[in-house]
Design a protein around this motif. Structure first.
Motif, PDB file in Angstrom:
ATOM      1  N   UNK A  41       0.826  -1.197   0.000  1.00  0.00           N
ATOM      2  CA  UNK A  41       0.000   0.000   0.000  1.00  0.00           C
ATOM      3  C   UNK A  41       0.869   1.258   0.000  1.00  0.00           C
ATOM      4  N   UNK A  61      -0.541   2.348   9.356  1.00  0.00           N
ATOM      5  CA  UNK A  61      -0.092   1.475  10.437  1.00  0.00           C
ATOM      6  C   UNK A  61      -0.652   0.060  10.250  1.00  0.00           C
ATOM      7  N   UNK A  72       1.104   4.717  -2.300  1.00  0.00           N
ATOM      8  CA  UNK A  72       0.895   6.040  -1.709  1.00  0.00           C
ATOM      9  C   UNK A  72       2.079   6.357  -0.814  1.00  0.00           C
ATOM     10  N   UNK A  73       3.137   6.899  -1.409  1.00  0.00           N
ATOM     11  CA  UNK A  73       4.377   7.078  -0.647  1.00  0.00           C
ATOM     12  C   UNK A  73       4.233   7.987   0.571  1.00  0.00           C
ATOM     13  N   UNK A  74       3.231   8.884   0.565  1.00  0.00           N
ATOM     14  CA  UNK A  74       3.118   9.797   1.701  1.00  0.00           C
ATOM     15  C   UNK A  74       2.134   9.299   2.748  1.00  0.00           C
ATOM     16  N   UNK A  75       1.471   8.195   2.445  1.00  0.00           N
ATOM     17  CA  UNK A  75       0.434   7.739   3.352  1.00  0.00           C
ATOM     18  C   UNK A  75       1.033   7.189   4.643  1.00  0.00           C
ATOM     19  N   UNK A  76       0.327   7.401   5.723  1.00  0.00           N
ATOM     20  CA  UNK A  76       0.704   6.825   7.020  1.00  0.00           C
ATOM     21  C   UNK A  76      -0.187   5.600   7.216  1.00  0.00           C
TER      22      UNK A  76
END
Lengths: 465, 478
Positions: free
Chosen positions: B364, B374, B368-372
């Motif tokens: 994932x 967890x 979306x490289x900027x997504x956080x």
């Protein structure tokens, strides 16, 4: 904004009350202004001297310098004899103490506490229910969340308030060039919507408000408030010439309490949500709370990021950061990138005045929402449905008609209701209907009534009979 | 490190293991079999234990994480040696074979070097099963439950011994937790003995097989394992109890306290159940052919799938005659293993669930490289530290399996034998495929291979890290 200040006192039929407002911040001062305009005697308790000075310079209110949680300053403000107490400092805990002290020790009959945290609200209600009098908590953030959620399914509306359990919507739309409503006589509305309730309850033309008659005409450039059956929404939208939206994803900017709550409610409805937040710790916390929504770390005004995360195909972009100027900029950027609808949280009156011309669909002001609710509470106590205030000029009320009420005794035409009252819809036996002049209200009906703010008092008097 | 108190704890452990020897001793007396091995071993163990315990009495009872690893590592080694003595003293097995059998017993593996169980005393067969039972719930946990000497430091030992990446306490106090876990264990044991007796098994056989089931061990009193009894009822009962034993014991506790909903919503349990069902279906379908009947095929498939995935290792059919796909499924199940907090071995379901989720989050993040993003489990965010531990464990597991296979292969065995022998030892399963298959035993392997496999069993039972950390240089630095 602003009805001319009526210094002569309360309108006829309303008892002028003594109100104590603890906290003179944004909400406190707006509330004090509003109450004072309505003719009540207001005393503001505030810690900051400079804030107090500006209050007493601009408003016709008394001021007390001191902490809200000090019994001494509350006494000086006249808490022992006041009719209503508002606790709206910036701290939930102080508000809780002030409100409960007012209700329990000083026996204030009506107390309003502004509480942000839902947990605090719940505990407040548990205690307040045990005390004599009517006490409520108002949550500006929750009010904003509710407003955003009622706006979202009505694309293009600047304001939406649900009535009759959400069956009827009071929604304001700007009339654009090319809309089929442009040039329409209101008496012809009945031809367009023969069966189902769709009615115009108010029109803003320039800065003038009209509560319309049948011979008024809708013009391009007007802001028109419709009362419409939820089932008729697609038809109304089509006539408005609204662009059909293709995207499904909703972008929320700002992992503030409001942003996260909106994302949470949307994802529980199955909507795809992306939450954009600049702060890493806030991102992590939001990601832990949210189930399916995607949390992206980055500035909500970062054009490349917004593009990458699908703003061009988004159904809506909701800016809820704590910096309201950022909200405006981010919404404009999202609009430029192609988001179908944009919403921004803006509290600053100067800023919100500009926004309509800039092309943001709707601005939400938690402060104004809170003040509106508080003012309603002062006038009516706990009402069944939140009454909509169309920028404070037109009020919409939901009322339950009881057996023996004067309203049931003759046809609507002969009732001698205050001038300009509109009855856009009645809920009777589970069905929505539009009453005509020769219809009668029946006991058990739930009626929605609209009236200009100046005459709202007269309507209250009728409803109270 | 607190060597004096560590030794003290170990000494008490010796006493407890010595006390357990009284059980086969009594049986030997009753049946008129040779009592010598148990008497000598028991007396020596208890004597030495008490002696050391007296000599190392101390007021400094602090245990640090290091003590936990030292004590648990040493405890398992010492217990295995004591457990080997009865085989050795009686002259039944040679030293390496005796050690292999004892380690295989305590680690609940169930691989055996005994070529004919009929040649063994019944008391010795009981001891073999008893080693499973003691090792299943953990000798340390038993010590914590009955001896109050550990105090707070016990948590260090608990963490190092209990299977699974997270050691859950079901009660605030560790002693209570240990007692509840053992009570559940004893309860399951009693229930299965009754159920098997009702199915027509003799009391002796029921007790031995129950010990081997609830501990997910796999030693049988017959050469042909459970299949020898030729009873569908027995096979179903054993299948059910193997499943219970492969479940997290915390879930049993919740079931007993009426929190059924929590149990049904448990992600790990759902995953574990899905694995069992899917594997059973695949095996049933691949074996389907002329003469197949639903009951017999389903029973055989379910029995072996459950037996392998819970790492028990009972056998009812010769699965080496099965199609390759079915055998491959069993080989995969050997690696997956039971749930965390159960008596089963293998990698454990929880680690697989976390690893899969971590992998999904990684994919994932590529999009979306900027997504956080967890990794969550049970509504809570899984810390990066725990994920690193999971991946580290999987790597170490693979490495240990590779080294083990290499040792077996170096002695001239074929690839399937080598791989499955290492995996079955590391996963504490029991039988492998090839020359260590369903109806083979491990007696023919060279001594070095037997010792290597014993090491893998201990490594697997103690979840690799507890032993591996003892070999790190930093552990011994001050």
């Amino acid at each position: 904004v602003g009805v001319p200040c009526d210094l002569a006192g309360a309108p006829e039929g309303v008892k002028a009350m003594d109100a104590v407002v603890v906290g003179g911040g944004l909400v406190g001062s707006t509330l004090a202004e509003r109450l004072s305009q309505d003719g009540h005697s207001v005393t503001v308790v505030e810690q900051s001297a400079s804030q107090l000075r500006s209050l007493s310079d601009h408003l016709d209110v008394a001021t007390v310098h001191g902490s809200g949680s000090s019994v001494d300053s509350l006494r000086r403000a006249g808490i022992e004899s006041c009719d209503v107490l508002f606790a709206c400092t910036s701290s939930d805990e102080v508000n809780m103490v002030v409100a409960l002290m007012g209700a329990a020790i000083f026996k204030v009959p009506r107390v309003v506490a502004r509480l942000r945290a839902p947990e605090t609200e719940a505990s407040f209600q548990v205690i307040a229910d045990k005390l004599p009098g009517e006490h409520v908590s108002l949550n500006p953030e929750l009010a904003a969340v509710e407003k955003i959620l009622s706006l979202l399914p009505v694309p293009g509306a600047v304001d939406v308030s649900p009535f009759l359990d959400g069956r009827l919507l009071i929604a304001g739309f700007p009339i654009r060039l090319g809309s089929d409503f442009g040039g329409l006589l209101l008496s012809h509305m009945r031809l367009l919507f023969a069966e189902t309730p769709v009615m115009v309850v108010a029109i803003r033309r320039g800065s003038v408000w009209i509560v319309p008659h049948g011979d008024d005409e809708i013009r391009v450039g007007d802001l028109v408030y419709f009362a419409l059956d939820r089932a008729e929404m697609t038809n109304v939208l089509a006539l408005l010439g609204a662009r059909p939206t293709t995207g499904r994803r909703v972008l929320v900017a700002g992992a503030t309490r409001i942003g996260v709550a909106v994302a949470q409610r949307l994802e529980s409805k199955g909507t795809a949500v992306t939450l954009v937040e600049a702060d890493e710790a806030a991102c992590r916390e939001a990601a832990a709370t949210l189930q399916r929504a995607m949390v992206v770390q980055g500035s909500p005004t970062d054009r490349a990021l917004l593009e990458e995360e699908g703003t061009p195909h988004a159904a809506a972009f909701i800016a809820c950061t704590d910096d309201h100027q950022v909200n405006v900029v981010a919404s404009l950027l999202a609009r430029r990138l192609g988001a179908a609808h944009t919403f921004a949280l803006v509290d600053d009156p100067a800023l919100s005045g500009l926004v309509g011309e800039l092309g943001i669909d709707a601005v939400i002001s938690p402060r104004l929402l809170t003040v509106g609710l508080a003012a309603q509470f002062v006038r009516r106590g706990r009402v069944r449905a939140a009454a909509a205030l169309l920028e404070d000029h037109v009020e919409v009320v939901e009322a339950e008609i009881t057996a023996g009420s004067r309203l049931t005794q003759s046809t609507l035409r002969d009732l001698a209701l205050p001038r300009g009252v509109l009855v856009p819809a009645i809920l009777r036996d589970g069905g929505l209907l539009v009453p005509r002049g020769d219809d009668r209200l029946q006991a058990g009906d739930r009626a929605v009534l609209a009236i200009t703010a100046e005459r709202a008092v007269e309507l209250d008097a009728v409803l109270a009979e | 490190v607190n060597p004096r108190f560590d030794l003290h704890v170990l000494a008490w452990l010796l006493v407890i293991v010595g006390a357990f020897l009284a059980v086969p001793l009594l049986v030997a007396l009753l049946l008129g079999e040779s009592t010598g091995p148990f008497l000598v071993t028991g007396a020596a163990t208890i004597g030495v234990g008490l002696g050391i315990a007296r000599a190392t009495r101390t007021d400094d009872r602090r245990l640090r994480p290091r003590d936990g690893f030292v004590v648990v590592g040493a405890a398992w080694l010492v217990t295995s040696i004591v457990g080997a003595l009865p085989y050795l003293v009686g002259g039944t097995l040679g030293p390496v074979d005796a050690l292999f059998e004892a380690v295989s017993g305590f680690t609940t593996t169930g691989s055996t070097v005994v070529e004919d169980t009929a040649g063994l005393d019944r008391s010795l067969l009981l001891w073999r099963a008893l080693t499973h039972w003691i090792g299943g719930m953990g000798i340390i946990l038993f010590t914590i439950a009955i001896l109050p000497l550990l105090g707070i430091g016990g948590m260090q030992l608990f963490r190092a011994e209990v299977p699974g990446p997270v050691a859950d306490k079901v009660r605030p106090r560790l002693v209570e937790t240990a007692r509840i876990l053992w009570a559940i264990y004893v309860g399951l044991t009693a229930a299965e003995v009754v159920a098997l007796s009702l199915c027509g098994m003799s009391l002796f056989d029921s007790v031995c097989h129950t010990f081997a089931t609830v501990a997910t061990g796999g030693f049988s009193t017959r050469n042909g394992s459970v299949g020898d009894f030729d009873s569908a009822a027995i096979e179903w009962v054993v299948t059910a109890f193997m499943l219970f034993a492969g479940m997290n014991f915390v879930l049993h506790f919740r079931l007993f306290t009426g929190r059924v909903r929590e149990v049904l919503c448990d992600v790990e349990l759902r995953y574990f159940a899905a694995v069992v069902v899917v594997a059973t279906v695949i095996v049933t379908l691949t074996r389907w052919g002329p003469g197949s009947t639903v009951e017999a095929d389903l029973r055989s498939a379910a029995f072996h799938v459950v037996s392998i995935v819970t790492t028990t290792g009972f056998v009812a059919d010769d699965f080496e005659l099965w199609p390759a796909l079915a055998q491959l499924v069993l080989l995969a199940l050997m690696v997956l293993g039971g749930m965390s907090g159960s008596t089963g071995g293998g990698v454990k379901s929880l680690r697989i669930v976390l690893a899969v989720r971590s992998l999904r989050a990684t994919l994932h993040r590529l999009l979306h490289p900027h997504a956080v993003i967890p990794v969550k489990y049970g509504g809570a965010v899984v810390t990066e530290g725990l994920l690193a531990e999971v991946w580290g464990f999987l790597l170490a597991y693979a490495a240990a399996a590779a080294v083990g296979s290499a040792v077996v292969a170096a002695h001239g065995y074929d690839l399937l034998t080598a791989t499955s022998a290492a995996l079955t030892a590391l996963g504490n399963v029991g039988p492998g495929i090839g020359e260590v298959g369903a109806y083979d035993n491990f007696a023919h392997l060279p001594s070095l291979v037997k010792l290597t496999l014993s090491g893998l069993m201990l490594l697997g039972r103690l979840e690799i890290f507890t032993l591996l950390v003892l070999f790190s240089r930093r552990f011994w630095q001050r």
